[in-house]
Design a protein around this motif. Structure first.
Motif, PDB file in Angstrom:
ATOM      1  N   LEU A 197       0.824  -1.211   0.000  1.00 34.22           N
ATOM      2  CA  LEU A 197       0.000   0.000   0.000  1.00 34.22           C
ATOM      3  C   LEU A 197       0.855   1.258   0.000  1.00 34.22           C
ATOM      4  O   LEU A 197       0.620   2.186  -0.777  1.00 34.22           O
ATOM      5  N   VAL A 198       1.855   1.263   0.882  1.00 29.76           N
ATOM      6  CA  VAL A 198       2.672   2.472   0.995  1.00 29.76           C
ATOM      7  C   VAL A 198       3.453   2.720  -0.292  1.00 29.76           C
ATOM      8  O   VAL A 198       3.543   3.846  -0.780  1.00 29.76           O
ATOM      9  N   GLU A 199       3.979   1.653  -0.869  1.00 27.94           N
ATOM     10  CA  GLU A 199       4.732   1.827  -2.114  1.00 27.94           C
ATOM     11  C   GLU A 199       3.808   2.318  -3.229  1.00 27.94           C
ATOM     12  O   GLU A 199       4.220   3.071  -4.105  1.00 27.94           O
ATOM     13  N   THR A 200       2.563   1.894  -3.195  1.00 28.01           N
ATOM     14  CA  THR A 200       1.618   2.350  -4.209  1.00 28.01           C
ATOM     15  C   THR A 200       1.275   3.820  -4.016  1.00 28.01           C
ATOM     16  O   THR A 200       1.360   4.621  -4.940  1.00 28.01           O
ATOM     17  N   VAL A 201       0.932   4.193  -2.782  1.00 33.77           N
ATOM     18  CA  VAL A 201       0.532   5.579  -2.532  1.00 33.77           C
ATOM     19  C   VAL A 201       1.683   6.532  -2.819  1.00 33.77           C
ATOM     20  O   VAL A 201       1.481   7.606  -3.380  1.00 33.77           O
ATOM     21  N   PHE A 202       2.909   6.140  -2.456  1.00 34.55           N
ATOM     22  CA  PHE A 202       4.037   7.052  -2.612  1.00 34.55           C
ATOM     23  C   PHE A 202       4.890   6.767  -3.849  1.00 34.55           C
ATOM     24  O   PHE A 202       6.017   7.255  -3.941  1.00 34.55           O
ATOM     25  N   SER A 203       4.355   6.006  -4.803  1.00 35.90           N
ATOM     26  CA  SER A 203       5.093   5.676  -6.038  1.00 35.90           C
ATOM     27  C   SER A 203       6.511   5.221  -5.717  1.00 35.90           C
ATOM     28  O   SER A 203       7.465   5.580  -6.400  1.00 35.90           O
ATOM     29  N   TRP A 204       6.662   4.457  -4.648  1.00 39.09           N
ATOM     30  CA  TRP A 204       7.994   4.009  -4.230  1.00 39.09           C
ATOM     31  C   TRP A 204       8.329   2.741  -5.008  1.00 39.09           C
ATOM     32  O   TRP A 204       7.581   1.762  -4.950  1.00 39.09           O
ATOM     33  N   PRO A 205       9.435   2.734  -5.763  1.00 33.21           N
ATOM     34  CA  PRO A 205       9.678   1.603  -6.676  1.00 33.21           C
ATOM     35  C   PRO A 205      10.206   0.362  -5.963  1.00 33.21           C
ATOM     36  O   PRO A 205      11.335  -0.068  -6.189  1.00 33.21           O
ATOM     37  N   GLY A 206       9.408  -0.230  -5.115  1.00 30.59           N
ATOM     38  CA  GLY A 206       9.884  -1.353  -4.302  1.00 30.59           C
ATOM     39  C   GLY A 206       9.285  -2.695  -4.680  1.00 30.59           C
ATOM     40  O   GLY A 206       8.536  -2.837  -5.643  1.00 30.59           O
ATOM     41  N   LEU A 207       9.626  -3.682  -3.861  1.00 29.42           N
ATOM     42  CA  LEU A 207       9.235  -5.071  -4.112  1.00 29.42           C
ATOM     43  C   LEU A 207       7.748  -5.330  -3.914  1.00 29.42           C
ATOM     44  O   LEU A 207       7.175  -6.180  -4.587  1.00 29.42           O
ATOM     45  N   GLY A 208       7.137  -4.636  -2.946  1.00 29.47           N
ATOM     46  CA  GLY A 208       5.735  -4.883  -2.634  1.00 29.47           C
ATOM     47  C   GLY A 208       4.874  -4.631  -3.857  1.00 29.47           C
ATOM     48  O   GLY A 208       4.016  -5.436  -4.232  1.00 29.47           O
TER      49      GLY A 208
END
Lengths: 538, 333
Positions: free
Chosen positions: B275-286
């Motif tokens: 969720l956090v990676e989606t909301v913050f466009s964070w290019p991570g594994l999740g």
């Protein structure tokens, strides 16, 4: 048809004042300014950057800046010179000669020649074009008498071919990088080398794609922008926030929910517009499964048509944005559209009479029968469309259960397993119905698990014959007559109920000028675009 | 008892070998369940790609299926997959055109950074708040802290994320909305690190708040429990300073459940990040895993799940070892 998930939030914007063009009257005479970085949103993240191998919308949007086409389409969807400077069609309509632009180079410095076009035809367009490969297979062979002339020899005349020759429909790949490889897995699909105004620089997956100005572009002096950063921003609220904050100048494909669009359009720094999608022409419809109960019976399908108030649907769900669709060919395709078809005006009484006639009388609880409706899983707007249908059918005694699922499950259910009763979907027509409409009605594709092709299961010998004849008919008038006849049959048999002619929108920064200059802009390059104040250089 | 005694008599090397065999067994079990569970999902990667293209032909679909290996019977696909697992090969993502290990390694630093930052924040702030609440149990400070913790615990992560964006990015304009770096700026060295740091604040805080609440409540509860024990009364009777009692005697003994929680938080590394990676466009594994699910990119998803199941097993061992270190009464078998 273009990327589906990206339009999950496609919305209607009745209350918005749409900019007729991006150029404000006061700025009409301004000289374009060179320089600056354009920050854009691309969502969802593309899989490939080469539209020739994957026709998805995000691929088309990014890749459209890297590649040119033989032609481009102007705002009237007429072909205009791009890599082909001129062309001649023989009197028997079976030979087309393209004269290619000289002095064009690929981004790696190799010259662009007729060999690239001929190779792409045989190895890319014929085997891989997903929309209508028959269009290209009809080209028996391509001759290259010199390095800047290509001659297509057609088996049968083909008028529709001229709707698919831009950099998206017939993308020319560099022969020297693809020859002898598997086109689908060639590594250059992810780091393309084109001839277009922008050069691929880097792609950080999950983060961004960076394009830089092509200093050797054949259209000397252009493009105006120094670079384009396409940022991947998966969350709708975050997209709205970046736009509001001014971090983003260009966001295509209905990037934010309606409420946000409405709010942002009031800001002086932001504009919302619907131009640049003319080449696609999209419409929303319901597919009845005509192979199973209760929609086997044409009267039941017509009853549903009479039960749905399309104008109310557009007002309530699509916020007035869109137009009631009356036939499978949207009215914006003026030549082909036939308004003179069975219309099924909103009339619940007539709907009830048809159901009574079909023997589906109301039970003691007022319910005639129960169905399941699979709505298109592209988000809020499509779910609400499903809820609207449910309410409308309840009125005539049909109890509807809505079923949600993800896209893979939806396409398997409707196009593979055919385990559904009523499904919603949308589709793009393209400038010629042969490209976008045939697929939805031809018996050839029924139940073959090909997404977005004849979901209803409709089989009709006359329409099949029309598709075949119209594909090779050289006389435009006869062809149009055939397509008009098709619409009458489609609306009489009604395997598919057209609901709304959709409109998608872009959100721009007000200081972005000339972002839309062509009819296929959504998949074309931002060659003419410029920023009124160049982004601060750091 | 006799089994335990037997194990204890065995040389440590044998014990570890036994342990490793258990791990291998668990990982292969997880891999097998994952494989069949994911293949239950309707639709496949070729259909998804054709769906995204908006159009397809039977020939195009067949070409994709052949390329993806989807035209093979399921047992052959499973055999290949199992062979890959046994040789620690994570497979190939045909959709992305890259090996799964490469895709994971590309995304891992972003997720690791986000995790490290949010866990540190949650642990330090949570333990401090819990410590404070326990020392002021029943007072206003305690009530306020407990209410705040409850609030963080109950609020959906994505909502907190969006609210933080609106306040700190849009209104106050202090921090960027999302992403991991200012791409067009092309920062290097320290400037780049600072830039990433600025991008990190909001996602790390958002992700950390939920666990902060848990650590606060855990620390407070277990400290209060230990305050009631005899040795604390003894220490008080001896006249040890209250602060020293709280830190040396109570907090140290209250750490065990927190370590357990830490292990669980590390284990849920992907779930929380989505969720956090989606909301913050964070290019991570999740996000990579989440998108792979919708795209039916099963090779990629299985690879990520396998890697994270190995991670969970390893973290569990580390937590077991940490118990022994923190409390010598706990035996490692």
């Amino acid at each position: 048809m273009i990327s589906r998930r990206s339009f999950g939030s496609a919305v209607a914007l009745s209350t918005l004042v749409f900019a007729a063009g991006l150029r404000r009257p006061g700025h009409a005479s301004e000289e374009p300014r060179r320089g600056g970085t354009l920050n854009a949103i691309i969502q969802p993240e593309p899989v490939s950057l080469t539209a020739a191998v994957l026709a998805a919308a995000p691929t088309g949007i990014v890749g459209g800046n890297i590649f040119d086409g033989l032609v481009k389409y102007d705002r009237d969807l007429k072909p205009q010179p791009e890599l082909a400077t001129r062309w001649e069609i023989s009197p028997d309509s079976r030979t087309i000669t393209f004269h290619l632009r000289e002095g064009v180079t690929w981004h790696d410095g190799q010259p662009f020649t007729s060999a690239d076009v001929a190779w792409s035809l045989e190895n890319v367009w014929k085997p891989l074009n997903p929309r209508n490969p028959a269009l290209f297979r009809n080209i028996a062979r391509a001759d290259t008498p010199d390095s800047h002339t290509v001659i297509f020899h057609l088996t049968e005349p083909s008028i529709a071919l001229f709707s698919m020759l831009n950099g998206n429909g017939a993308q020319i790949l560099p022969k020297h990088l693809y020859e002898g490889t598997n086109v689908l897995t060639n590594p250059y699909n992810l780091k393309p080398v084109g001839t277009g105004p922008f050069v691929f620089k880097e792609w950080v997956k999950g983060s961004h794609i960076l394009l830089e100005r092509n200093p050797h572009y054949w259209d000397v002096g252009k493009p105006y922008l120094d670079r384009i950063v396409f940022r991947v921003i998966p969350d709708g609220a975050a997209r709205a926030a970046t736009l509001e904050k001014g971090e983003i100048h260009y966001a295509p494909l209905s990037p934010i929910p309606l409420r946000d669009a409405e709010r942002l359009a009031k800001l002086p720094t932001i504009k919302v517009g619907t131009e640049g999608y003319d080449w696609l022409t999209s419409w929303l419809y319901l597919d009845f499964n005509v192979n199973s109960e209760p929609f086997k019976d044409t009267r039941v399908r017509r009853a549903v048509a009479h039960a749905i108030d399309k104008d109310a649907l557009i007002k309530v769900v699509w916020f007035g944005f869109g137009k009631a669709a009356v036939s499978p060919i949207p009215s914006s395709l003026k030549a082909f559209h036939n308004p003179d078809v069975p219309l099924y005006p909103f009339d619940p009484k007539r709907a009830e009479a048809l159901l009574d006639e079909a023997g589906l009388k109301r039970g003691p609880d007022g319910i005639r029968f129960t169905i399941t409706h699979d709505y298109l899983p592209y988000g809020e707007d499509y779910r609400r469309t499903g809820e609207f249908v449910k309410a409308a059918l309840k009125r005539i005694g049909i109890e509807v259960t809505l079923r949600g699922q993800d896209t893979a499950a939806f396409t398997r259910r409707v196009y593979g397993d055919r385990d559904f009763q009523l499904a919603s979907s949308w589709s793009s027509t393209f400038p010629d119905p042969q490209i976008g409409v045939t697929r939805l009605y031809t018996s050839e594709f029924v139940g073959r698990n090909i997404p977005w092709s004849n979901g209803s299961g409709f089989r009709n010998a006359e329409t099949d014959a029309i598709f075949k004849a119209a594909a090779t008919e050289p006389d435009p008038a006869k062809r149009i007559a055939a397509w008009k006849r098709f619409q009458v049959i489609a609306q009489t048999e009604l395997p598919t109920l057209p609901l709304v002619e959709l409109k998608f929108f872009n959100v721009y920064a007000a200081k972005l000028r000339n972002a839309v200059t062509r009819g296929d802009q959504i998949f074309g390059p931002l060659t003419e675009a410029w920023l009124d104040e160049p982004a601060k250089s750091q | 008892m006799s089994a335990v005694g037997l194990i204890q008599r065995l040389a440590p090397g044998v014990r570890w070998a036994r342990r490793l065999a258990q791990i291998a067994f668990i990982v292969i079990g997880i891999a097998t369940v994952n494989f069949f569970l994911l293949h239950l999902a309707p639709g496949d990667a070729a259909e998804v790609m054709a769906g995204e293209a908006g159009a397809a032909t039977p020939e195009f679909m067949a070409a994709l299926r052949e390329q993806f290996g989807l035209d093979q019977p399921l047992y052959i696909q499973f055999g290949k997959y199992l062979g890959n697992v046994l040789t620690l090969n994570l497979g190939y993502s045909f959709r992305q055109g890259l090996p799964v290990s490469r895709l994971i390694l590309d995304r891992l630093p972003a997720t690791a950074l986000l995790m490290a930052a949010s866990i540190t924040f949650a642990l330090v702030a949570g333990a401090a708040l819990g410590f404070l609440a326990a020392r002021r149990a029943g007072h206003l400070t305690d009530t306020i802290i407990s209410v705040i913790a409850l609030l963080f615990y109950a609020t959906p992560v994505f909502w907190i994320g969006v609210v933080l964006i609106v306040i700190f990015s849009v209104w106050l304009d202090w921090l960027p909305v999302g992403g991991m770096a200012t791409i067009e700026a092309g920062y290097q060295g320290t400037a780049y690190a600072l830039d990433v740091g600025r991008h990190l604040v909001l996602p790390a805080v958002t992700l950390g708040l939920f666990h902060l609440a848990i650590y606060t409540r855990l620390t407070r509860a277990s400290m209060l429990q230990i305050y009631g024990q005899d040795f604390v009364r003894t220490a008080v009777a001896k006249g040890v300073a209250p602060g020293r009692i709280a830190v040396r005697h109570v907090l140290r003994n209250a750490l065990l459940p927190i370590v357990t929680m830490l292990g669980m938080q590390l284990g849920s590394i992907l779930g929380g990040a989505i969720l956090v990676e989606t909301v913050f466009s964070w290019p991570g594994l999740g996000r990579l895993a989440f998108e792979a699910l919708f795209q039916r990119d099963l090779n990629l998803l299985l690879g990520i799940l396998l890697a994270s199941s190995i991670l969970v097993v390893v973290v569990n061992i580390a937590v077991d070892l940490a118990y022994g270190f923190l409390d010598p009464r706990v035996e490692i078998s």
